[in-house]
Scaffold this motif. Structure first.
Motif, mmCIF file in Angstrom:
data_model
loop_
_atom_site.group_PDB
_atom_site.id
_atom_site.type_symbol
_atom_site.label_atom_id
_atom_site.label_comp_id
_atom_site.label_asym_id
_atom_site.label_seq_id
_atom_site.Cartn_x
_atom_site.Cartn_y
_atom_site.Cartn_z
ATOM 1 N N ARG A 67 -14.005 20.142 -11.421
ATOM 2 C CA ARG A 67 -15.149 20.744 -10.745
ATOM 3 C C ARG A 67 -16.053 21.477 -11.723
ATOM 4 N NH1 ARG A 67 -13.712 22.445 -5.410
ATOM 5 N NH2 ARG A 67 -13.737 20.654 -4.060
ATOM 6 N N LYS A 68 -17.345 21.297 -11.535
ATOM 7 C CA LYS A 68 -18.331 21.992 -12.358
ATOM 8 C C LYS A 68 -18.203 23.504 -12.193
ATOM 9 C CE LYS A 68 -23.207 22.467 -13.312
ATOM 10 N NZ LYS A 68 -24.572 22.057 -13.032
ATOM 11 N N GLN A 69 -17.987 23.972 -10.969
ATOM 12 C CA GLN A 69 -17.931 25.412 -10.704
ATOM 13 C C GLN A 69 -16.840 26.126 -11.488
ATOM 14 O OE1 GLN A 69 -16.732 24.619 -6.488
ATOM 15 N NE2 GLN A 69 -15.717 26.582 -6.676
ATOM 16 N N TYR A 70 -15.800 25.397 -11.912
ATOM 17 C CA TYR A 70 -14.723 25.979 -12.709
ATOM 18 C C TYR A 70 -14.877 25.664 -14.191
ATOM 19 C CZ TYR A 70 -12.569 26.423 -8.111
ATOM 20 O OH TYR A 70 -12.310 26.710 -6.792
ATOM 21 N N ASP A 71 -16.023 25.116 -14.570
ATOM 22 C CA ASP A 71 -16.304 24.726 -15.955
ATOM 23 C C ASP A 71 -15.308 23.672 -16.461
ATOM 24 O OD1 ASP A 71 -17.995 24.874 -18.184
ATOM 25 O OD2 ASP A 71 -16.653 26.282 -19.206
ATOM 26 N N GLU A 72 -14.918 22.765 -15.550
ATOM 27 C CA GLU A 72 -13.992 21.693 -15.899
ATOM 28 C C GLU A 72 -14.726 20.402 -16.241
ATOM 29 O OE1 GLU A 72 -10.561 23.342 -12.845
ATOM 30 O OE2 GLU A 72 -11.901 21.731 -12.194
ATOM 31 N N VAL A 132 -5.890 12.560 -2.353
ATOM 32 C CA VAL A 132 -6.850 13.469 -2.979
ATOM 33 C C VAL A 132 -6.570 14.901 -2.532
ATOM 34 C CG1 VAL A 132 -9.299 14.043 -3.222
ATOM 35 C CG2 VAL A 132 -8.579 11.646 -3.051
ATOM 36 N N VAL A 133 -6.550 15.820 -3.495
ATOM 37 C CA VAL A 133 -6.378 17.239 -3.191
ATOM 38 C C VAL A 133 -7.534 18.024 -3.788
ATOM 39 C CG1 VAL A 133 -3.861 17.073 -3.068
ATOM 40 C CG2 VAL A 133 -4.924 17.699 -5.220
ATOM 41 N N ALA A 134 -7.880 19.106 -3.136
ATOM 42 C CA ALA A 134 -8.963 19.965 -3.619
ATOM 43 C C ALA A 134 -8.448 21.085 -4.506
ATOM 44 C CB ALA A 134 -9.732 20.552 -2.434
ATOM 45 N N ASN A 135 -7.186 21.486 -4.304
ATOM 46 C CA ASN A 135 -6.655 22.608 -5.078
ATOM 47 C C ASN A 135 -5.153 22.458 -5.285
ATOM 48 O OD1 ASN A 135 -5.243 23.897 -2.780
ATOM 49 N ND2 ASN A 135 -7.332 24.063 -1.994
ATOM 50 N N VAL A 136 -4.608 23.309 -6.128
ATOM 51 C CA VAL A 136 -3.197 23.197 -6.501
ATOM 52 C C VAL A 136 -2.256 23.466 -5.336
ATOM 53 C CG1 VAL A 136 -3.561 23.658 -8.947
ATOM 54 C CG2 VAL A 136 -3.124 25.551 -7.407
ATOM 55 N N ASP A 137 -2.699 24.219 -4.342
ATOM 56 C CA ASP A 137 -1.835 24.492 -3.195
ATOM 57 C C ASP A 137 -1.457 23.222 -2.443
ATOM 58 O OD1 ASP A 137 -1.992 27.192 -3.800
ATOM 59 O OD2 ASP A 137 -3.630 27.553 -2.394
ATOM 60 N N ASP A 138 -2.253 22.181 -2.591
ATOM 61 C CA ASP A 138 -2.000 20.922 -1.880
ATOM 62 C C ASP A 138 -1.270 19.883 -2.737
ATOM 63 O OD1 ASP A 138 -3.356 21.986 0.328
ATOM 64 O OD2 ASP A 138 -5.286 21.307 -0.456
ATOM 65 N N ASP A 197 -20.625 18.065 -14.335
ATOM 66 C CA ASP A 197 -21.152 17.840 -12.996
ATOM 67 C C ASP A 197 -19.972 17.571 -12.061
ATOM 68 O OD1 ASP A 197 -20.342 15.140 -13.327
ATOM 69 O OD2 ASP A 197 -22.296 14.599 -14.135
ATOM 70 N N ASN A 198 -20.263 17.190 -10.842
ATOM 71 C CA ASN A 198 -19.208 16.954 -9.854
ATOM 72 C C ASN A 198 -19.014 15.472 -9.521
ATOM 73 O OD1 ASN A 198 -18.257 19.609 -9.391
ATOM 74 N ND2 ASN A 198 -20.074 20.051 -8.193
ATOM 75 N N HIS A 199 -19.262 14.597 -10.491
ATOM 76 C CA HIS A 199 -19.134 13.169 -10.198
ATOM 77 C C HIS A 199 -17.712 12.777 -9.804
ATOM 78 C CE1 HIS A 199 -17.747 12.942 -14.394
ATOM 79 N NE2 HIS A 199 -17.157 11.830 -14.024
ATOM 80 N N GLN A 200 -16.706 13.536 -10.239
ATOM 81 C CA GLN A 200 -15.337 13.186 -9.859
ATOM 82 C C GLN A 200 -15.094 13.380 -8.358
ATOM 83 O OE1 GLN A 200 -12.248 14.748 -12.389
ATOM 84 N NE2 GLN A 200 -12.999 13.599 -14.146
ATOM 85 N N LEU A 201 -15.839 14.295 -7.758
ATOM 86 C CA LEU A 201 -15.748 14.441 -6.303
ATOM 87 C C LEU A 201 -16.231 13.166 -5.614
ATOM 88 C CD1 LEU A 201 -17.103 18.076 -5.879
ATOM 89 C CD2 LEU A 201 -14.758 17.295 -5.475
ATOM 90 N N HIS A 236 -6.722 14.017 -13.044
ATOM 91 C CA HIS A 236 -8.125 14.250 -12.753
ATOM 92 C C HIS A 236 -8.671 12.944 -12.187
ATOM 93 C CE1 HIS A 236 -10.088 12.393 -16.527
ATOM 94 N NE2 HIS A 236 -8.894 11.869 -16.374
ATOM 95 N N ALA A 237 -9.884 12.955 -11.727
ATOM 96 C CA ALA A 237 -10.437 11.753 -11.102
ATOM 97 C C ALA A 237 -11.339 10.995 -12.060
ATOM 98 C CB ALA A 237 -11.183 12.128 -9.828
ATOM 99 N N GLY A 238 -10.866 10.799 -13.275
ATOM 100 C CA GLY A 238 -11.599 9.999 -14.237
ATOM 101 C C GLY A 238 -11.383 8.520 -13.970
#
Length: 157
Positions: free
Chosen positions: A90-95, A116-122, A98-102, A68-70
């Motif tokens: 991501r906040k939208q996934y309840d992870e 940096v990747v946005a999703n598991v496919d990458d 907020d989205n500060h990691q972005l 994660h981007a901590g």
């Protein structure tokens, strides 16, 4: 060894763990710290939490750190000069709340040792790039810590 970590935040990061679990056949060894996540990998080694000295062993022995981007994950991996694959919570996934990691990943995009990747496919492509990485970034972890400390409030706002 590829070391995956989701940190100590109390929300799950099942998305990242499931992605790493799917890659088990592609790499010799993947070990993941799953923390408070509810997903339990079936194909890779994992643990909830360990001592600070043990977690530092995982960082030190890793060829690549995936996490994660901590801020703690970022600073620890870079202090050991490990290439780092980041998938921000991501906040939208309840992870996260907020989205500060972005914003943290955005601040690191110019580093040649951070992928940096946005999703598991990458994930696989980024891990492969990280494994082939030749370090050229001269910025030390201390300089990065100073930068993050000075700019984190702006990133989170």
């Amino acid at each position: 060894m590829i070391f995956g970590t989701v940190g100590t935040h109390d929300q799950s990061f099942n998305r990242l763990l499931a992605g790493l679990d799917e890659l088990a056949d592609d790499y010799d060894e993947i070990v993941a710290q799953v923390g408070h996540s509810t997903y339990r990998p079936e194909h890779i080694q994992w643990f909830d939490f360990v001592s600070e000295s043990k977690i530092n062993e995982y960082y030190q022995n890793a060829s690549v750190v995936v996490g994660h981007a901590g801020a703690g994950t970022i600073l620890t991996a870079l202090s050991y000069r490990k290439p780092l694959v980041l998938m921000p919570r991501r906040k939208q996934y309840d992870e996260h709340l907020d989205n500060h990691q972005l914003e943290l990943t955005e601040a690191l995009r110019d580093r040649d040792d951070v992928f940096v990747v946005a999703n598991v496919d990458d994930l696989k492509g980024a891990i492969d790039k990280a494994l082939a990485h030749t370090p050229t970034t001269s910025e030390s972890a201390g300089e990065l810590a100073t930068y993050l400390s000075a700019n984190i409030d702006q990133m989170v706002d």
